[in-house]
Write an enzyme that holds these catalytic residues in place. Sequence first.
Site, PDB file in Angstrom:
ATOM      1  N   LYS A  20       6.361  -4.778  -0.779  1.00 38.88           N
ATOM      2  CA  LYS A  20       8.433  -5.705  -0.949  1.00 38.88           C
ATOM      3  C   LYS A  20       8.844  -5.206   0.449  1.00 38.88           C
ATOM      4  O   LYS A  20       8.002  -5.145   1.232  1.00 38.88           O
ATOM      5  CB  LYS A  20       9.606  -5.005  -2.267  1.00 38.88           C
ATOM      6  N   ASP A  42      12.253   4.166  -4.892  1.00 33.19           N
ATOM      7  CA  ASP A  42      12.074   2.740  -4.710  1.00 33.19           C
ATOM      8  C   ASP A  42      10.843   2.212  -6.428  1.00 33.19           C
ATOM      9  O   ASP A  42      11.120   1.209  -6.664  1.00 33.19           O
ATOM     10  CB  ASP A  42      10.754   2.387  -3.923  1.00 33.19           C
TER      11      ASP A  42
HETATM   12  C1  LIG Z   1      13.088   2.750   2.363  1.00 32.38           C
HETATM   13  C2  LIG Z   1      12.899   2.337   1.275  1.00 32.38           C
HETATM   14  C3  LIG Z   1      13.793   1.246   0.780  1.00 32.38           C
HETATM   15  O1  LIG Z   1      13.716   0.741  -0.456  1.00 32.38           O
HETATM   16  O2  LIG Z   1      11.685   1.873   1.274  1.00 32.38           O
HETATM   17  P1  LIG Z   1      10.536   2.401   2.041  1.00 32.38           P
HETATM   18  O3  LIG Z   1      10.665   1.899   3.627  1.00 32.38           O
HETATM   19  O4  LIG Z   1       9.866   3.944   1.900  1.00 32.38           O
HETATM   20  O5  LIG Z   1       9.270   1.444   1.182  1.00 32.38           O
HETATM   21  C4  LIG Z   1      13.414   3.544   0.067  1.00 32.38           C
HETATM   22  O6  LIG Z   1      14.983   3.406   0.224  1.00 32.38           O
HETATM   23  C5  LIG Z   1      13.007   4.536  -0.062  1.00 32.38           C
HETATM   24  O7  LIG Z   1      12.345   4.872  -1.351  1.00 32.38           O
HETATM   25  P2  LIG Z   1      10.958   5.447  -1.207  1.00 32.38           P
HETATM   26  O8  LIG Z   1      10.224   5.514  -0.786  1.00 32.38           O
HETATM   27  O9  LIG Z   1      10.404   5.479  -3.289  1.00 32.38           O
HETATM   28  O10 LIG Z   1      11.158   6.989  -1.382  1.00 32.38           O
HETATM   29  P3  LIG Z   1      11.079   8.504  -1.632  1.00 32.38           P
HETATM   30  O11 LIG Z   1       9.907   8.746  -1.339  1.00 32.38           O
HETATM   31  O12 LIG Z   1      11.537   8.528  -3.207  1.00 32.38           O
HETATM   32  O13 LIG Z   1      12.010   9.047  -0.904  1.00 32.38           O
HETATM   33  C6  LIG Z   1      11.307  10.051   0.478  1.00 32.38           C
HETATM   34  C7  LIG Z   1      12.491  10.277   1.024  1.00 32.38           C
HETATM   35  O14 LIG Z   1      13.681   9.520   2.030  1.00 32.38           O
HETATM   36  C8  LIG Z   1      14.411   9.996   1.256  1.00 32.38           C
HETATM   37  N1  LIG Z   1      15.216   9.117   1.014  1.00 32.38           N
HETATM   38  C9  LIG Z   1      14.520   8.168  -0.214  1.00 32.38           C
HETATM   39  C10 LIG Z   1      15.534   7.065  -0.902  1.00 32.38           C
HETATM   40  C11 LIG Z   1      16.631   7.104  -0.432  1.00 32.38           C
HETATM   41  N2  LIG Z   1      17.927   6.910  -0.743  1.00 32.38           N
HETATM   42  N3  LIG Z   1      17.092   8.406   0.155  1.00 32.38           N
HETATM   43  C12 LIG Z   1      16.550   9.005   0.800  1.00 32.38           C
HETATM   44  O15 LIG Z   1      17.011  10.194   1.971  1.00 32.38           O
HETATM   45  C13 LIG Z   1      14.804  11.746   0.749  1.00 32.38           C
HETATM   46  O16 LIG Z   1      14.090  12.415   1.945  1.00 32.38           O
HETATM   47  C14 LIG Z   1      13.212  11.114   0.060  1.00 32.38           C
HETATM   48  O17 LIG Z   1      12.817  12.658  -0.121  1.00 32.38           O
HETATM   49  N1  LIG Z   2      -0.720   4.913  -4.524  1.00 31.13           N
HETATM   50  C1  LIG Z   2      -0.356   5.366  -2.823  1.00 31.13           C
HETATM   51  N2  LIG Z   2      -0.126   4.344  -2.079  1.00 31.13           N
HETATM   52  C2  LIG Z   2      -0.593   4.571  -0.840  1.00 31.13           C
HETATM   53  N3  LIG Z   2       0.085   5.647   0.107  1.00 31.13           N
HETATM   54  C3  LIG Z   2       0.563   6.286  -1.327  1.00 31.13           C
HETATM   55  C4  LIG Z   2       0.205   6.680  -2.471  1.00 31.13           C
HETATM   56  N4  LIG Z   2       0.052   7.580  -3.190  1.00 31.13           N
HETATM   57  C5  LIG Z   2       0.574   8.620  -2.550  1.00 31.13           C
HETATM   58  N5  LIG Z   2       0.621   8.124  -1.492  1.00 31.13           N
HETATM   59  C6  LIG Z   2       1.133   8.724   0.313  1.00 31.13           C
HETATM   60  O1  LIG Z   2       3.064   8.165   0.378  1.00 31.13           O
HETATM   61  C7  LIG Z   2       3.164   8.078   1.643  1.00 31.13           C
HETATM   62  C8  LIG Z   2       4.486   6.512   2.355  1.00 31.13           C
HETATM   63  O2  LIG Z   2       2.921   5.531   1.103  1.00 31.13           O
HETATM   64  P1  LIG Z   2       3.926   3.825   1.030  1.00 31.13           P
HETATM   65  O3  LIG Z   2       4.414   4.205  -0.087  1.00 31.13           O
HETATM   66  O4  LIG Z   2       2.745   3.341   1.617  1.00 31.13           O
HETATM   67  O5  LIG Z   2       4.424   4.141   2.601  1.00 31.13           O
HETATM   68  P2  LIG Z   2       5.740   3.444   2.098  1.00 31.13           P
HETATM   69  O6  LIG Z   2       7.191   3.702   1.264  1.00 31.13           O
HETATM   70  O7  LIG Z   2       7.089   3.277   3.062  1.00 31.13           O
HETATM   71  O8  LIG Z   2       6.041   1.749   1.891  1.00 31.13           O
HETATM   72  C9  LIG Z   2       1.476   7.686   2.312  1.00 31.13           C
HETATM   73  O9  LIG Z   2       1.887   8.455   3.237  1.00 31.13           O
HETATM   74  C10 LIG Z   2       0.677   8.344   1.272  1.00 31.13           C
HETATM   75  O10 LIG Z   2       0.217  10.251   1.495  1.00 31.13           O
END
Ligand SMILES: C[C@@](CO)(OP(=O)(O)O)[C@H](O)COP(=O)(O)OP(=O)(O)OC[C@H]1O[C@@H](n2ccc(N)nc2=O)[C@H](O)[C@@H]1O
Ligand SMILES: Nc1ncnc2c1ncn2[C@@H]1O[C@H](COP(=O)(O)OP(=O)(O)O)[C@@H](O)[C@H]1O
Length: 303
Positions: A24, A150
């Site tokens: 995404k 997410d």
């Molecule tokens: C930033 C975003 C934007 O879509 O995506 P990615 O860049 O990771 O793909 C999301 O908010 C990432 O969501 P996600 O990747 O599921 O985060 P999570 O594993 O739930 O959270 C990882 C950490 O990020 C912080 N977190 C996440 C989401 C949120 N709304 N507030 C937060 O403060 C928290 O510290 C949490 O412990």
């Molecule tokens: N199925 C999976 N695919 C990718 N990463 C994973 C998975 N399960 C756990 N992880 C852990 O989650 C962390 C975040 O990965 P990812 O979801 O790809 O990042 P982002 O949310 O930035 O797109 C990685 O550093 C990895 O160690």
Amino acid sequence: MCSEAQGLTGWNVALKVSTAAPAKINLWLDVLGKRPDGYHEISTLMLPLKDVCDRVDVELKEAGFTVRCDHPKVPADDENIALKAARAYFEVAGWTGGAYVRIAKNIPVAAGLGGGSSDAGAVLRLLNRLSTRPLPEPELRGLAARLGADVPFFITPRPALATGIGEKLQPVEGLPEYPVLLVKPPVSVSTAWVYGRIKLTRGTRRIRIPTLSARPWDLTAVMENDLEPVALEAFPVVGHIMGWLLGRAGVRGVRMSGSGPTVFAIFRSFEDAEKAGFEARNAWPECWVRVSRTCAASDFLSG
Ligand SMILES: C[C@@](CO)(OP(=O)(O)O)[C@H](O)COP(=O)(O)OP(=O)(O)OC[C@H]1O[C@@H](n2ccc(N)nc2=O)[C@H](O)[C@@H]1O
Ligand SMILES: Nc1ncnc2c1ncn2[C@@H]1O[C@H](COP(=O)(O)OP(=O)(O)O)[C@@H](O)[C@H]1O
């Protein structure tokens, strides 16, 4: 596997299922404030990508939960979020038995493209489809939100405004399939690390959907990402790539996706995106480069 076992487990006949798990991008990402639980309130338009997808297989077993993934940086144990999703689903559904999850990785890891969350959403989607008593969508979304902010989006990946911590979803219809060029520098950025360093400057949520629906190609008017300043300061290469993309022919808007470091540029046409992709592979040979397009509806409901 005998039939009474299936009766006990609540499964349908199929014992091995498979689906695509799309990446995404976030067309905008507003961070509105910090909650007592440490998560941040956000408002973000999430768009699935048509052909930047992991492949997720789930095979039902008599017992045990295992995961295999063809990427060295993805955990192959209980830390894998897709395996956590399988365990959580079995527990909520009251199933006996276990599952073998196999992931063919195409989405870069820790890239801001939602790869792990998408794998988890795919597992929940597959298991719910197998069940003789599928969980209602709100219950499935609640289970997903406990796995990650997410993950709810990836149960039914389609253009949607995500609010709350990302678990409240409002589908957005009628958007074009935007041609997209993705460029990811060779750095890994932790989502938690970026959120931990954000300076909260935005008070209220900007209302962008009416503007976007009225003028879907006037993208610079809506594209923002409040997580960008943290990533740009820590990884200047992200800013350099953004500046380079802004100079490409046909570009309509450039942003970092999610918590980064992947940068995406939306183009007027797929030909312009492909031409910029060719130039990017030469200008940024150390980067992961892909040309794709966003999905206007959910291409992932069927399989
Ligand atoms: C930033 C975003 C934007 O879509 O995506 P990615 O860049 O990771 O793909 C999301 O908010 C990432 O969501 P996600 O990747 O599921 O985060 P999570 O594993 O739930 O959270 C990882 C950490 O990020 C912080 N977190 C996440 C989401 C949120 N709304 N507030 C937060 O403060 C928290 O510290 C949490 O412990
Ligand atoms: N199925 C999976 N695919 C990718 N990463 C994973 C998975 N399960 C756990 N992880 C852990 O989650 C962390 C975040 O990965 P990812 O979801 O790809 O990042 P982002 O949310 O930035 O797109 C990685 O550093 C990895 O160690």
